[in-house]
Design a protein around this motif. Structure first.
Motif, PDB file in Angstrom:
ATOM      1  N   ILE A  66      10.200   1.352   5.119  1.00  0.00           N
ATOM      2  CA  ILE A  66      11.071   0.392   5.808  1.00  0.00           C
ATOM      3  C   ILE A  66      12.541   0.264   5.165  1.00  0.00           C
ATOM      4  CG2 ILE A  66      11.482  -2.110   6.374  1.00  0.00           C
ATOM      5  CD1 ILE A  66       8.512  -2.535   5.838  1.00  0.00           C
ATOM      6  N   TYR A  67      13.524   0.737   6.070  1.00  0.00           N
ATOM      7  CA  TYR A  67      14.839   0.504   5.590  1.00  0.00           C
ATOM      8  C   TYR A  67      15.537  -0.614   6.377  1.00  0.00           C
ATOM      9  CZ  TYR A  67      13.542   5.203   4.303  1.00  0.00           C
ATOM     10  OH  TYR A  67      13.049   6.184   3.678  1.00  0.00           O
ATOM     11  N   VAL A  68      16.154  -1.305   5.383  1.00  0.00           N
ATOM     12  CA  VAL A  68      16.910  -2.444   5.818  1.00  0.00           C
ATOM     13  C   VAL A  68      18.323  -2.311   5.453  1.00  0.00           C
ATOM     14  CG1 VAL A  68      17.293  -5.219   5.786  1.00  0.00           C
ATOM     15  CG2 VAL A  68      15.001  -4.004   5.562  1.00  0.00           C
ATOM     16  N   PRO A  69      19.341  -2.425   6.648  1.00  0.00           N
ATOM     17  CA  PRO A  69      20.801  -2.298   6.402  1.00  0.00           C
ATOM     18  C   PRO A  69      21.443  -3.507   5.715  1.00  0.00           C
ATOM     19  CG  PRO A  69      20.579  -2.418   8.616  1.00  0.00           C
ATOM     20  CD  PRO A  69      19.036  -2.370   8.186  1.00  0.00           C
ATOM     21  N   ILE A  70      22.042  -3.592   4.821  1.00  0.00           N
ATOM     22  CA  ILE A  70      22.895  -4.454   4.139  1.00  0.00           C
ATOM     23  C   ILE A  70      24.403  -4.220   4.027  1.00  0.00           C
ATOM     24  CG2 ILE A  70      22.728  -6.119   2.066  1.00  0.00           C
ATOM     25  CD1 ILE A  70      20.099  -6.267   3.579  1.00  0.00           C
ATOM     26  N   ASP A  75      25.368 -10.728  -0.698  1.00  0.00           N
ATOM     27  CA  ASP A  75      24.740 -11.369  -1.802  1.00  0.00           C
ATOM     28  C   ASP A  75      23.231 -11.207  -2.012  1.00  0.00           C
ATOM     29  OD1 ASP A  75      27.273 -11.344  -3.579  1.00  0.00           O
ATOM     30  OD2 ASP A  75      27.444 -13.540  -3.009  1.00  0.00           O
ATOM     31  N   VAL A  76      22.719 -10.116  -2.548  1.00  0.00           N
ATOM     32  CA  VAL A  76      21.138  -9.957  -2.425  1.00  0.00           C
ATOM     33  C   VAL A  76      20.630 -10.729  -3.742  1.00  0.00           C
ATOM     34  CG1 VAL A  76      19.475  -8.234  -2.498  1.00  0.00           C
ATOM     35  CG2 VAL A  76      21.620  -7.720  -1.451  1.00  0.00           C
ATOM     36  N   THR A  77      19.748 -11.568  -3.243  1.00  0.00           N
ATOM     37  CA  THR A  77      18.831 -12.386  -4.193  1.00  0.00           C
ATOM     38  C   THR A  77      17.415 -11.875  -4.254  1.00  0.00           C
ATOM     39  OG1 THR A  77      18.255 -14.032  -2.763  1.00  0.00           O
ATOM     40  CG2 THR A  77      20.227 -14.431  -3.965  1.00  0.00           C
ATOM     41  N   MET A  78      16.682 -12.270  -5.497  1.00  0.00           N
ATOM     42  CA  MET A  78      15.347 -11.889  -5.140  1.00  0.00           C
ATOM     43  C   MET A  78      14.487 -12.551  -4.395  1.00  0.00           C
ATOM     44  SD  MET A  78      14.735  -9.298  -7.456  1.00  0.00           S
ATOM     45  CE  MET A  78      13.160  -9.341  -7.176  1.00  0.00           C
ATOM     46  N   GLU A  79      14.845 -13.556  -4.013  1.00  0.00           N
ATOM     47  CA  GLU A  79      14.382 -14.574  -3.060  1.00  0.00           C
ATOM     48  C   GLU A  79      14.391 -14.097  -1.659  1.00  0.00           C
ATOM     49  OE1 GLU A  79      15.158 -18.714  -0.754  1.00  0.00           O
ATOM     50  OE2 GLU A  79      15.876 -18.737  -2.772  1.00  0.00           O
ATOM     51  N   PHE A  80      15.773 -13.448  -1.401  1.00  0.00           N
ATOM     52  CA  PHE A  80      15.948 -12.718  -0.252  1.00  0.00           C
ATOM     53  C   PHE A  80      14.977 -11.351  -0.127  1.00  0.00           C
ATOM     54  CE2 PHE A  80      18.448  -9.223   2.033  1.00  0.00           C
ATOM     55  CZ  PHE A  80      18.384  -9.622   3.263  1.00  0.00           C
ATOM     56  N   ILE A  81      14.852 -10.628  -1.175  1.00  0.00           N
ATOM     57  CA  ILE A  81      14.059  -9.531  -1.119  1.00  0.00           C
ATOM     58  C   ILE A  81      12.522  -9.785  -0.790  1.00  0.00           C
ATOM     59  CG2 ILE A  81      13.109  -7.471  -2.631  1.00  0.00           C
ATOM     60  CD1 ILE A  81      15.790  -7.432  -3.859  1.00  0.00           C
ATOM     61  N   ASN A  82      11.826 -10.757  -1.522  1.00  0.00           N
ATOM     62  CA  ASN A  82      10.873 -11.410  -1.304  1.00  0.00           C
ATOM     63  C   ASN A  82      10.501 -11.801   0.147  1.00  0.00           C
ATOM     64  OD1 ASN A  82       9.903 -11.009  -3.999  1.00  0.00           O
ATOM     65  ND2 ASN A  82      10.519 -12.977  -4.600  1.00  0.00           N
ATOM     66  N   LYS A  83      11.449 -12.249   0.716  1.00  0.00           N
ATOM     67  CA  LYS A  83      11.386 -12.593   1.905  1.00  0.00           C
ATOM     68  C   LYS A  83      11.211 -11.550   3.222  1.00  0.00           C
ATOM     69  CE  LYS A  83      13.713 -16.111   5.352  1.00  0.00           C
ATOM     70  NZ  LYS A  83      14.591 -16.842   5.809  1.00  0.00           N
ATOM     71  N   LEU A  84      11.985 -10.734   2.824  1.00  0.00           N
ATOM     72  CA  LEU A  84      11.842  -9.249   3.640  1.00  0.00           C
ATOM     73  C   LEU A  84      10.475  -8.578   3.173  1.00  0.00           C
ATOM     74  CD1 LEU A  84      15.521  -7.627   3.218  1.00  0.00           C
ATOM     75  CD2 LEU A  84      14.629  -8.753   5.080  1.00  0.00           C
ATOM     76  N   LEU A  99      16.350  -1.072   0.692  1.00  0.00           N
ATOM     77  CA  LEU A  99      17.560  -1.617   1.151  1.00  0.00           C
ATOM     78  C   LEU A  99      18.769  -0.646   0.868  1.00  0.00           C
ATOM     79  CD1 LEU A  99      17.528  -5.072  -0.802  1.00  0.00           C
ATOM     80  CD2 LEU A  99      16.611  -4.410   1.446  1.00  0.00           C
ATOM     81  N   ALA A 100      19.269  -0.549   2.283  1.00  0.00           N
ATOM     82  CA  ALA A 100      20.407   0.674   2.675  1.00  0.00           C
ATOM     83  C   ALA A 100      21.638  -0.303   2.609  1.00  0.00           C
ATOM     84  CB  ALA A 100      20.254   1.400   3.898  1.00  0.00           C
ATOM     85  N   PHE A 101      22.419  -0.048   1.389  1.00  0.00           N
ATOM     86  CA  PHE A 101      23.658  -0.714   1.181  1.00  0.00           C
ATOM     87  C   PHE A 101      24.827   0.219   1.934  1.00  0.00           C
ATOM     88  CE2 PHE A 101      21.218  -2.569  -1.897  1.00  0.00           C
ATOM     89  CZ  PHE A 101      21.383  -4.148  -1.676  1.00  0.00           C
ATOM     90  N   ILE A 102      25.486  -0.523   2.984  1.00  0.00           N
ATOM     91  CA  ILE A 102      26.475   0.300   3.656  1.00  0.00           C
ATOM     92  C   ILE A 102      27.697  -0.304   3.374  1.00  0.00           C
ATOM     93  CG2 ILE A 102      27.021   0.759   5.983  1.00  0.00           C
ATOM     94  CD1 ILE A 102      24.009   0.490   6.685  1.00  0.00           C
ATOM     95  N   PHE A 106      30.870   3.294   6.138  1.00  0.00           N
ATOM     96  CA  PHE A 106      29.684   3.736   6.386  1.00  0.00           C
ATOM     97  C   PHE A 106      28.966   4.670   5.396  1.00  0.00           C
ATOM     98  CE2 PHE A 106      31.682   2.049  10.441  1.00  0.00           C
ATOM     99  CZ  PHE A 106      30.674   1.172  10.725  1.00  0.00           C
ATOM    100  N   THR A 107      29.588   4.364   4.090  1.00  0.00           N
ATOM    101  CA  THR A 107      28.744   5.471   3.029  1.00  0.00           C
ATOM    102  C   THR A 107      27.454   4.435   2.716  1.00  0.00           C
ATOM    103  OG1 THR A 107      30.654   5.795   1.941  1.00  0.00           O
ATOM    104  CG2 THR A 107      28.854   5.853   0.816  1.00  0.00           C
ATOM    105  N   ILE A 108      26.335   5.302   2.700  1.00  0.00           N
ATOM    106  CA  ILE A 108      25.135   4.475   2.436  1.00  0.00           C
ATOM    107  C   ILE A 108      24.301   4.904   1.189  1.00  0.00           C
ATOM    108  CG2 ILE A 108      22.586   4.232   3.489  1.00  0.00           C
ATOM    109  CD1 ILE A 108      23.900   4.752   6.168  1.00  0.00           C
ATOM    110  N   VAL A 109      24.010   3.964   0.371  1.00  0.00           N
ATOM    111  CA  VAL A 109      23.438   3.926  -0.819  1.00  0.00           C
ATOM    112  C   VAL A 109      21.890   3.238  -0.528  1.00  0.00           C
ATOM    113  CG1 VAL A 109      23.060   3.627  -3.468  1.00  0.00           C
ATOM    114  CG2 VAL A 109      25.358   4.255  -2.100  1.00  0.00           C
TER     115      VAL A 109
END
Length: 171
Positions: A66-70, A75-84, A99-102, A106-109
């Protein structure tokens, strides 16, 4: 109609109404297909967390990831990650979410987060572990320094002083 427009319309038809999320998901999708050469790449939408994401296999017989574009400004929190993880992870995908940080260009990490991977050690255990690692490192470095001498002595049987003869002789 060009491919980009078609894909973005498909993403909107899944239920996503955010142009930003659609644009990010589109760039992630093309990155995974064109640059990472992933297999079975699909885009999906989860209404419970209002998230457009991409699933893909890194190799033909691997499990789906699973890849989620962000956006990097989010601001990513542990609560957000747990929810996903709670809403997107399945038996087929396992407990890992990527988590694909963009960035704006459009550089992606991509960073992977796995639920329940390791419990954090207590401070005393960490100190104890570091001490053990330092000892191990010291012993290894001393062995490396003396490696040639140890090997030569083992192969040649060492040197024995013979007081009846001049000098030393090999045994």
């Amino acid at each position: 109609m060009d491919v980009e427009t078609k894909i973005k319309e498909d993403m909107r038809a899944l239920g996503c109404n955010s142009d930003t999320k659609i644009t990010l998901a589109y760039h992630l999708y093309t990155h995974l297909v064109d640059e990472k050469l992933m297999y079975d790449t699909e885009y999906c939408f989860n209404k419970d967390v209002n998230t457009l994401y991409v699933v893909a296999r890194p190799s033909k017989h691997a499990k789906m990831n699973i890849y989620v574009p962000i956006p990097t400004s989010f601001d990513v929190t542990m609560e957000f990650i747990n929810k996903l993880q709670t809403n997107l992870c399945t038996v087929e995908t396992g407990p890992t979410i990527n988590l694909a940080f963009i960035e704006g260009d459009f550089t992606i990490v991509i960073y992977s987060f796995t639920k329940g991977l390791v419990d954090r050690l207590a401070a005393e255990k960490i100190t104890e572990q570091r001490t053990r690692e330092a000892r191990r490192s010291f012993i290894n470095s001393e062995l490396k320094k003396s490696k040639e001498k140890i090997i030569n002595e083992a192969l040649n049987g060492g040197f024995v002083e013979d007081y009846d003869c001049q000098g030393s002789s090999r045994v």
